[in-house]
Motif scaffolding. Structure first.
Motif, PDB file in Angstrom:
ATOM      1  N   UNK A 349       0.843  -1.192   0.000  1.00 32.21           N
ATOM      2  CA  UNK A 349       0.000   0.000   0.000  1.00 32.21           C
ATOM      3  C   UNK A 349       0.881   1.245   0.000  1.00 32.21           C
ATOM      4  N   UNK A 350       0.618   2.175  -0.929  1.00 29.59           N
ATOM      5  CA  UNK A 350       1.421   3.388  -1.016  1.00 29.59           C
ATOM      6  C   UNK A 350       1.271   4.241   0.238  1.00 29.59           C
ATOM      7  N   UNK A 351       0.068   4.300   0.781  1.00 30.48           N
ATOM      8  CA  UNK A 351      -0.144   5.113   1.984  1.00 30.48           C
ATOM      9  C   UNK A 351       0.582   4.490   3.176  1.00 30.48           C
ATOM     10  N   UNK A 352       0.687   3.173   3.184  1.00 27.19           N
ATOM     11  CA  UNK A 352       1.458   2.522   4.256  1.00 27.19           C
ATOM     12  C   UNK A 352       2.925   2.882   4.142  1.00 27.19           C
ATOM     13  N   UNK A 353       3.453   2.859   2.931  1.00 29.93           N
ATOM     14  CA  UNK A 353       4.855   3.213   2.737  1.00 29.93           C
ATOM     15  C   UNK A 353       5.132   4.659   3.120  1.00 29.93           C
ATOM     16  N   UNK A 354       4.145   5.540   2.893  1.00 30.28           N
ATOM     17  CA  UNK A 354       4.346   6.957   3.171  1.00 30.28           C
ATOM     18  C   UNK A 354       4.260   7.275   4.649  1.00 30.28           C
ATOM     19  N   UNK A 355       3.333   6.624   5.370  1.00 28.37           N
ATOM     20  CA  UNK A 355       3.053   7.043   6.742  1.00 28.37           C
ATOM     21  C   UNK A 355       3.510   6.062   7.816  1.00 28.37           C
ATOM     22  N   UNK A 356       3.985   4.885   7.454  1.00 34.01           N
ATOM     23  CA  UNK A 356       4.329   3.910   8.493  1.00 34.01           C
ATOM     24  C   UNK A 356       5.467   4.403   9.384  1.00 34.01           C
ATOM     25  N   UNK A 360       5.122   5.257  13.381  1.00 36.44           N
ATOM     26  CA  UNK A 360       5.876   4.517  14.383  1.00 36.44           C
ATOM     27  C   UNK A 360       6.607   5.476  15.317  1.00 36.44           C
ATOM     28  N   UNK A 361       7.166   6.562  14.756  1.00 36.59           N
ATOM     29  CA  UNK A 361       7.837   7.553  15.597  1.00 36.59           C
ATOM     30  C   UNK A 361       6.850   8.203  16.562  1.00 36.59           C
ATOM     31  N   UNK A 362       5.669   8.537  16.050  1.00 36.22           N
ATOM     32  CA  UNK A 362       4.654   9.157  16.914  1.00 36.22           C
ATOM     33  C   UNK A 362       4.142   8.182  17.964  1.00 36.22           C
ATOM     34  N   UNK A 765       3.914  16.437   4.069  1.00 38.64           N
ATOM     35  CA  UNK A 765       2.906  16.016   5.037  1.00 38.64           C
ATOM     36  C   UNK A 765       3.531  15.204   6.173  1.00 38.64           C
ATOM     37  N   UNK A 766       4.557  14.397   5.873  1.00 41.02           N
ATOM     38  CA  UNK A 766       5.199  13.633   6.943  1.00 41.02           C
ATOM     39  C   UNK A 766       5.858  14.552   7.956  1.00 41.02           C
ATOM     40  N   UNK A 767       6.623  15.532   7.446  1.00 41.33           N
ATOM     41  CA  UNK A 767       7.315  16.455   8.339  1.00 41.33           C
ATOM     42  C   UNK A 767       6.328  17.297   9.148  1.00 41.33           C
TER      43      UNK A 767
END
Length: 900
Positions: A349-356, A360-362, A765-767
């Motif tokens: 999943x692309x969204x998994x790759x982007x936000x995993x 995990x850090x959060x 969006x990640x940052x």
């Protein structure tokens, strides 16, 4: 065993009936024995007395029978719970404070876990989701989602019988219903076996089938998603058979998907599903990708289910062999490490790759925040236990065991944590919905299923119970060690003099400070990293620039004769039409946005040091650099003459390019690259140099870039992005721009219009997610720590009232009283900071490379961030401790001594 369990549950639920039956049975035996003695000639009273003597202790028999029911432990727990609830009712302020403190920590953990579950683990609502696979590509040890051409999809479908494959492609669509144009919607083109492979049955009507997947443009049918059906057609079942127009062609509505299904790409929710054979009609930007693909060789995403006995590795090997034989690789054979693989659909999943990674850090940060909340609650319980020491001593004196007392206090803490867990679930729902809105800025809204499921409820329950045990254990053990005789002897007098039992509270306060420092350093790193990304030059306010993708018919292919000239004429009319709108300062185009910073072709150039580096090439029209705030350092911008295909080709480069390629001289007028135009090699001359901009790589270091005019750019694709700089309200300008674009090309798909700042927000969006949430968690941790330390110091002052009164009566200055309290705080603060700094260093050593990947131009042990966190934490803690110290100086010595 099962029957024994049922029996115990029955005894527990219908206890009253069991007691009545026990009483009746005992009474029956007594009466029966009494009757026997009466028949033997004894008087009734004497017979009854003799029967009771023979029978033994009735009460003891009842208790033994109850123990045989096996529910004594549960009954005892229920009694403890009832006692705890009465205590909570008598102390509502304490109860509410502890519950809210823990609810913040549990709610934050549940919110992040809910997002992780929705993004990474939740199964798709399809038949046997665990067996559904997705085709990806693996290279250099990394697996990414990949597509294939329709031709190659058919090749795999027909030549690998041990796996059933289906394909789909997502595309924006312009819809027209009853003659009225609709806002752009997301559609999905699917193969005829897509729904049957997934096992998804339509709610009403029929699904797209193999009969719709035979010839291009032969079956204009459409299936509506449940959400689109409800929002646009109010859930009307009679919509079946009606038509919707896409690209001016009527499509017949044949069915509606079930409410739980929203496609197989997590985070997206197509509004409509169409047969993939309708691609030439609805994807007018591109050529006929079904029969004659030229550019788009990866537009079909492939999913499948392997037959029983066919392993994914074996099928992947066959797919790799066939795909490598079918694909053409420029410049030689395919890379040796290139593989096509079948992975579970969730893993690719692309969204998994982007936000995993950020999630995990959060998750680690909210875990730290929960520990801070636990230490805060533990300190509150310690203070409450200090006031209950006479009660505990009395219970121990009356025969209660220490284990029994510990269990009572653990039950109280678990109940408090359970109440907090319920509040946390409610709080988590609000947090997750806000976060989804936050990460959807500058992009298509993120669609996730955030409804609580058994996984989330079990996680929250487990966290609540463990939290209750964690923060309740230390106070419970401390309370069980109360000295019975000294405590009872001093009941009512001198109870404030002994404050040694607050020592565990000081330890917990030090732990709280250490954890807060660790969280504050992390928050400071993520916030500073985002600032480093945003502090690179822009020159203008990105809020005043609107962007819109423009993809006229055939813009995917410039190499066909006359296509480049036709597209240039369309783009020229669009730019001129934008300039006619009142309030527009500049209008221009480029093929790059911060959300897609390296779109287009590129070159491999040799630097002055002999290294070969890839250099992206971006297309642009005049005024692009001024519109997006990229300052011209040397030379000139593009002009109208450069747009002439017969003029000498020129380019503009950025400062990084100059440093790499021309470190010792002026690059203006020098040859940048050589391109082939009209069967001849022509040099491209550098016309100007612009400042480095984060727009070309918003999430990393600026790279060398070459900008070329649209007509001269050596690339096969011609999709562009419109940039409009305006003095007007950008929200009011969006419909005006949309209408103006439609007047130039009515058939062009209408994409969403965003400001440049929204584009940047979507690209970072990640940052932004890490910076926002870590900052919020840091503030909450700081607040909890200050409240906890304030409560500890206030209670310490209360316990030492007699001592302080004597000191004041003997002439001690008020400043010395303040120092008496602050000295204790400074000691706790110093130990906490030392432990916290050690924890920062330890975490950076263990997770240094992982954390560094989330940072920009920062190290995990950045001394500035550590010093700032220490100073901020110390300031807040000292203020929190000064308030009870200042209150201590206002004590009246006479009143205090009289009370003592």
């Amino acid at each position: 065993m099962f029957h024994d369990l049922i029996y115990r549950i029955r005894m527990l639920l219908w206890r009253g009936r069991a007691e009545d039956e026990l009483e009746e049975e005992l009474q029956f035996h007594l009466e029966n024995q009494t009757a026997k003695y009466v028949q033997a000639g004894m008087a009734h009273d004497a017979a009854a007395r003799r029967a009771r003597i023979d029978f033994g202790g009735v009460t003891q028999d009842k208790e033994r029978t109850r123990q045989s029911w096996g529910i004594g432990f549960v009954e005892s727990l229920l009694k403890d719970a009832r006692f705890a609830l009465r205590g909570f009712r008598r102390n509502p302020v304490f109860t509410i404070t502890v519950v809210l403190t823990l609810a913040i920590g549990i709610g934050a953990n549940t919110a992040i876990f809910t997002l992780m579950d929705a993004v990474m683990w939740r199964m798709l609502p399809v038949e046997n989701p665990e067996t559904l696979m997705r085709l990806g590509i693996r290279r250099n040890g990394t697996t990414l989602t990949s597509g294939v051409s329709y031709r190659n999809y058919r090749m795999l479908l027909e030549n690998i019988p041990e796996i059933e494959l289906a394909g789909y492609a997502t595309t924006p669509l312009n819809a027209s219903i009853d003659g009225s144009s609709e806002p752009a919607i997301q559609g999905q083109l699917v193969t005829g076996n897509y729904f049957s492979l997934l096992g998804v049955k339509p709610l009403i009507g029929r699904a797209i089938g193999t009969e719709d997947d035979r010839k291009p443009n032969s079956h204009p049918v459409v299936m509506l998603s449940h959400d689109y059906w409800n929002s646009r057609f109010a859930g009307d079942p009679s919509v079946i058979g009606h038509t919707i127009r896409f690209s001016a062609m009527p499509f017949t509505i044949i069915g509606v998907t079930p409410p739980e299904f929203s496609g197989v790409d997590r985070g997206t929710a197509p509004a409509v599903f169409l047969p993939i054979m309708m691609q030439p009609t609805v994807m007018s930007t591109y050529e006929n990708l079904i029969d004659n693909p030229i550019n788009r060789l990866d537009w079909v995403r492939v999913i499948g289910r392997a037959d029983e006995g066919a392993t994914p590795d074996r099928v992947s090997a066959r797919i790799t062999m066939m795909m490598l034989a079918a694909l053409e690789f420029k410049g030689g054979p395919p890379p040796e490490d290139l593989r096509f693989v079948l992975n579970p659909v969730n893993e690719l999943s692309e969204i998994r790759m982007q936000f995993s990674t950020p999630l995990m850090a959060l998750f680690g940060m909210v875990g730290i925040m929960l520990l801070i909340a636990c230490t805060n609650a533990a300190n509150l319980l310690l203070a409450r236990a200090a006031t209950r020491r006479p009660e505990f001593a009395m219970r121990l004196a009356l025969g209660a065991g220490r284990r029994r007392l510990i269990r009572q206090l653990i039950v109280e803490s678990v109940l408090l944590a359970s109440f907090a867990g319920v509040c946390g679930i409610i709080l988590a729902r609000w947090i997750t919905e806000l976060l989804v809105v936050f990460v959807s800025v500058g992009r298509t809204p993120l669609m996730l299923d955030l409804d609580p499921n058994p996984h989330i409820l079990m996680f929250t329950a487990a966290v609540s119970v463990l939290t209750g045990i964690l923060f309740g254990l230390a106070p419970a053990i401390g309370a069980s060690k109360a000295g019975v005789i000294p405590t009872l002897k001093n009941m009512g007098v001198g109870s404030r003099a002994n404050f040694r039992h607050l020592q565990p509270g000081r330890v917990l306060a030090g732990v709280q400070i250490a954890l807060s420092l660790l969280l504050l350093v992390g928050a400071g790193l993520f916030i500073r990293s985002l600032q480093n990304l945003n502090n690179r030059n822009s020159g203008i306010s990105p809020d005043s620039v609107l962007t819109a993708r423009v993809e006229p018919q055939g813009s995917d292919q410039r190499n066909l004769p006359g296509t480049t000239e036709r597209l240039d004429r369309i783009y020229g009319r669009m730019i001129e039409r934008m300039k006619q709108i009142p309030g527009v300062r500049r209008a221009t185009m480029a093929n790059s946005t911060p959300g897609k910073p390296t779109a287009g072709a590129g070159f491999r150039l040799t630097t002055a040091t002999g290294d070969t580096i890839p250099v992206p090439m971006l297309m642009a029209y005049p005024d692009y650099f001024a519109a997006v705030g990229m300052p011209l350092v040397r030379g000139r911008d593009f002009n109208l003459r450069d747009l002439d295909p017969h003029s000498p080709p020129v380019c503009v480069v950025n400062e990084v390019f100059v440093r790499e390629m021309f470190p010792a001289g002026n690059p203006v007028g020098q040859t940048c690259v050589t391109i082939r135009m009209q069967d001849s090699e022509r040099p491209v001359v550098i016309a100007g140099v612009v400042g480095d901009s984060r727009y070309t790589n918003p999430r990393g270091e600026t790279r060398p870039v070459i900008y070329m005019p649209f007509m001269h750019a050596p690339t096969g694709r011609g999709q562009m992005v419109l940039f409009v700089q305006t003095d007007e309200n950008t929200r009011d300008m969006r419909p005006v721009i949309r209408e103006a674009l439609a007047s130039v090309d009515p058939r062009m798909p209408m994409f969403e219009i965003h400001t440049l700042s929204e584009e940047l927000a979507g690209a970072q969006v990640q940052e932004r997610l890490l910076a926002l949430l870590s900052g919020v968690y840091g503030i909450v941790a700081l607040l909890l720590t200050s409240i906890g330390l304030y409560g500890l110091m206030a209670f310490s002052v209360l316990q030492r009232t007699g001592e302080i009164g004597i000191r004041l009566a003997l002439g001690s200055g008020r400043a010395r009283v303040v120092w008496l309290v602050m000295r204790e705080t400074l000691m706790v603060l110093g130990i906490g900071i030392i432990v916290g700094i050690a924890a920062v260093i330890m975490v950076s050593r263990i997770l240094g490379s992982w954390i560094s990947a989330l940072l920009f131009r920062l190290k995990p042990t950045d001394p500035t961030m550590i010093i700032a966190a220490v100073l901020g934490l110390a300031a807040v803690v000292l203020v929190a401790a000064f308030l009870p110290a200042r209150r201590a100086t206002r004590l009246d010595p006479l009143v205090t001594l009289r009370e003592e």
